[in-house]
Scaffold this motif. Structure first.
Motif, mmCIF file in Angstrom:
data_model
loop_
_atom_site.group_PDB
_atom_site.id
_atom_site.type_symbol
_atom_site.label_atom_id
_atom_site.label_comp_id
_atom_site.label_asym_id
_atom_site.label_seq_id
_atom_site.Cartn_x
_atom_site.Cartn_y
_atom_site.Cartn_z
ATOM 1 N N GLN A 41 0.805 -1.222 0.000
ATOM 2 C CA GLN A 41 0.000 0.000 0.000
ATOM 3 C C GLN A 41 0.841 1.277 0.000
ATOM 4 O OE1 GLN A 41 -2.371 -0.722 3.504
ATOM 5 N NE2 GLN A 41 -3.846 -1.970 2.385
ATOM 6 N N THR A 42 2.155 1.164 0.006
ATOM 7 C CA THR A 42 2.981 2.367 -0.016
ATOM 8 C C THR A 42 2.760 3.100 -1.331
ATOM 9 O OG1 THR A 42 4.851 1.167 -0.946
ATOM 10 C CG2 THR A 42 4.808 1.400 1.470
ATOM 11 N N PRO A 43 2.886 4.420 -1.320
ATOM 12 C CA PRO A 43 2.687 5.182 -2.566
ATOM 13 C C PRO A 43 3.589 4.709 -3.711
ATOM 14 C CG PRO A 43 2.720 6.663 -0.688
ATOM 15 C CD PRO A 43 3.080 5.300 -0.165
ATOM 16 N N ALA A 44 4.819 4.336 -3.396
ATOM 17 C CA ALA A 44 5.754 3.914 -4.459
ATOM 18 C C ALA A 44 5.241 2.669 -5.179
ATOM 19 C CB ALA A 44 7.137 3.659 -3.869
ATOM 20 N N LEU A 45 4.831 1.646 -4.422
ATOM 21 C CA LEU A 45 4.342 0.422 -5.059
ATOM 22 C C LEU A 45 2.949 0.621 -5.646
ATOM 23 C CD1 LEU A 45 5.582 -2.533 -2.844
ATOM 24 C CD2 LEU A 45 6.454 -1.727 -5.015
ATOM 25 N N ALA A 46 2.148 1.481 -5.049
ATOM 26 C CA ALA A 46 0.822 1.759 -5.603
ATOM 27 C C ALA A 46 0.954 2.379 -6.988
ATOM 28 C CB ALA A 46 0.041 2.670 -4.667
ATOM 29 N N ARG A 47 1.919 3.295 -7.165
ATOM 30 C CA ARG A 47 2.152 3.897 -8.492
ATOM 31 C C ARG A 47 2.591 2.835 -9.489
ATOM 32 N NH1 ARG A 47 4.629 7.876 -5.643
ATOM 33 N NH2 ARG A 47 6.652 6.989 -6.071
ATOM 34 N N LEU A 48 3.470 1.944 -9.057
ATOM 35 C CA LEU A 48 3.946 0.890 -9.947
ATOM 36 C C LEU A 48 2.785 -0.001 -10.382
ATOM 37 C CD1 LEU A 48 6.443 -0.475 -11.237
ATOM 38 C CD2 LEU A 48 6.566 -1.905 -9.206
ATOM 39 N N ALA A 49 1.930 -0.371 -9.443
ATOM 40 C CA ALA A 49 0.784 -1.221 -9.771
ATOM 41 C C ALA A 49 -0.195 -0.486 -10.672
ATOM 42 C CB ALA A 49 0.096 -1.679 -8.487
ATOM 43 N N ALA A 50 -0.383 0.820 -10.443
ATOM 44 C CA ALA A 50 -1.311 1.599 -11.258
ATOM 45 C C ALA A 50 -0.808 1.746 -12.686
ATOM 46 C CB ALA A 50 -1.532 2.976 -10.641
ATOM 47 N N ASP A 51 0.525 1.866 -12.852
ATOM 48 C CA ASP A 51 1.094 1.996 -14.191
ATOM 49 C C ASP A 51 0.889 0.743 -15.006
ATOM 50 O OD1 ASP A 51 1.979 4.526 -13.658
ATOM 51 O OD2 ASP A 51 4.084 3.965 -13.368
ATOM 52 N N GLY A 52 0.961 -0.402 -14.369
ATOM 53 C CA GLY A 52 0.858 -1.662 -15.081
ATOM 54 C C GLY A 52 2.159 -1.980 -15.776
ATOM 55 N N PRO A 53 2.472 -3.257 -16.001
ATOM 56 C CA PRO A 53 3.745 -3.635 -16.573
ATOM 57 C C PRO A 53 3.961 -3.132 -17.990
ATOM 58 C CG PRO A 53 2.307 -5.564 -16.378
ATOM 59 C CD PRO A 53 1.610 -4.401 -15.711
ATOM 60 N N ASP A 54 2.903 -3.039 -18.799
ATOM 61 C CA ASP A 54 3.089 -2.619 -20.183
ATOM 62 C C ASP A 54 3.344 -1.148 -20.324
ATOM 63 O OD1 ASP A 54 2.760 -5.190 -21.017
ATOM 64 O OD2 ASP A 54 0.620 -4.983 -21.420
ATOM 65 N N ASP A 55 2.832 -0.330 -19.382
ATOM 66 C CA ASP A 55 3.004 1.118 -19.473
ATOM 67 C C ASP A 55 4.460 1.526 -19.353
ATOM 68 O OD1 ASP A 55 0.310 1.319 -19.697
ATOM 69 O OD2 ASP A 55 -0.059 1.910 -17.620
ATOM 70 N N ARG A 56 5.251 0.757 -18.623
ATOM 71 C CA ARG A 56 6.644 1.122 -18.417
ATOM 72 C C ARG A 56 7.510 0.780 -19.620
ATOM 73 N NH1 ARG A 56 5.105 -1.424 -14.104
ATOM 74 N NH2 ARG A 56 6.417 -3.214 -14.452
ATOM 75 N N THR A 57 7.012 -0.034 -20.508
ATOM 76 C CA THR A 57 7.838 -0.432 -21.645
ATOM 77 C C THR A 57 7.458 0.280 -22.929
ATOM 78 O OG1 THR A 57 6.382 -2.320 -22.043
ATOM 79 C CG2 THR A 57 8.346 -2.706 -20.679
#
Length: 194
Positions: A176-192
């Motif tokens: 639930q930390t903001p850092a991991l919440a942002r990562l989960a919200a981005d989704g794996p495909d958004d980062r690539t």
């Protein structure tokens, strides 16, 4: 992660000659340089040489870097090229057991290395947001080999039966930390995506 405003800000400030920004860039991306070198199976003295070459090249190219947000990819690619240059210079035989398959583009490997580095950075940031007690508990459970429950109980002064539920609560807080919440919200495909 490619449009990370922190990276853009650091690059801009480093271009303007701000030493603190340069130091932060080096601190932030030294683990990336190190991980690329380790994948090339370099010894520590060679890793140090490659690192110096990469930072020197960055000093030379920073003013002309057109896309500041692309810095992590630039560092990964430059590190990989410096590793190959060093390997070619120190041996007469081309290395064939490097992790890169012949048909995998150099850029794809660099991007994977950048993503791996970004995920580790996000996880370290999220871990730092936890309470000290959760950090110690998870650290003891994640060390290799994990600490036995009786040792954890003694060090944290808690009953053995509370370690599992405490671990579950700490992991929930971590998710639930903001850092991991942002990562989960981005989704794996958004980062690539480019």
């Amino acid at each position: 992660m490619r449009d990370d405003p922190t990276v853009v800000d650091l690059v801009t400030r480093a271009r303007d000659g701000e030493k603190n920004a340069w130091d932060e860039l080096v601190e932030r991306y030294a683990p990336l340089v190190y991980s690329v070198c380790r994948r090339c199976r370099l010894a520590q003295p060679d890793i140090d040489d490659v690192g110096q070459s990469v930072w020197l090249r960055l000093v030379e190219h920073l003013p002309g870097l057109r896309e500041p947000a692309a810095l992590p990819g630039w560092i990964a690619t430059t590190t990989q090229r410096e590793c190959f240059r060093l390997i070619r210079a120190t041996s007469r035989v081309e290395p064939v057991d490097f992790v890169q398959a012949p048909d995998v583009p150099e850029q794809a490997i660099a991007e994977e290395e950048v993503l791996r580095h970004e995920r580790k950075t996000i996880l370290r940031t999220a871990f730092a947001e936890l309470s000290r007690r959760c950090q110690v508990l998870l650290g003891l459970l994640m060390q290799d080999p994990p600490a036995p429950y009786d040792e954890i109980s003694r060090r944290l002064q808690v009953p053995i039966g509370s370690i599992g539920p405490s671990r579950a609560r700490c992991l929930t807080r971590l998710r639930q930390t903001p850092a991991l919440a942002r990562l989960a919200a981005d989704g794996p495909d958004d980062r690539t995506r480019g």
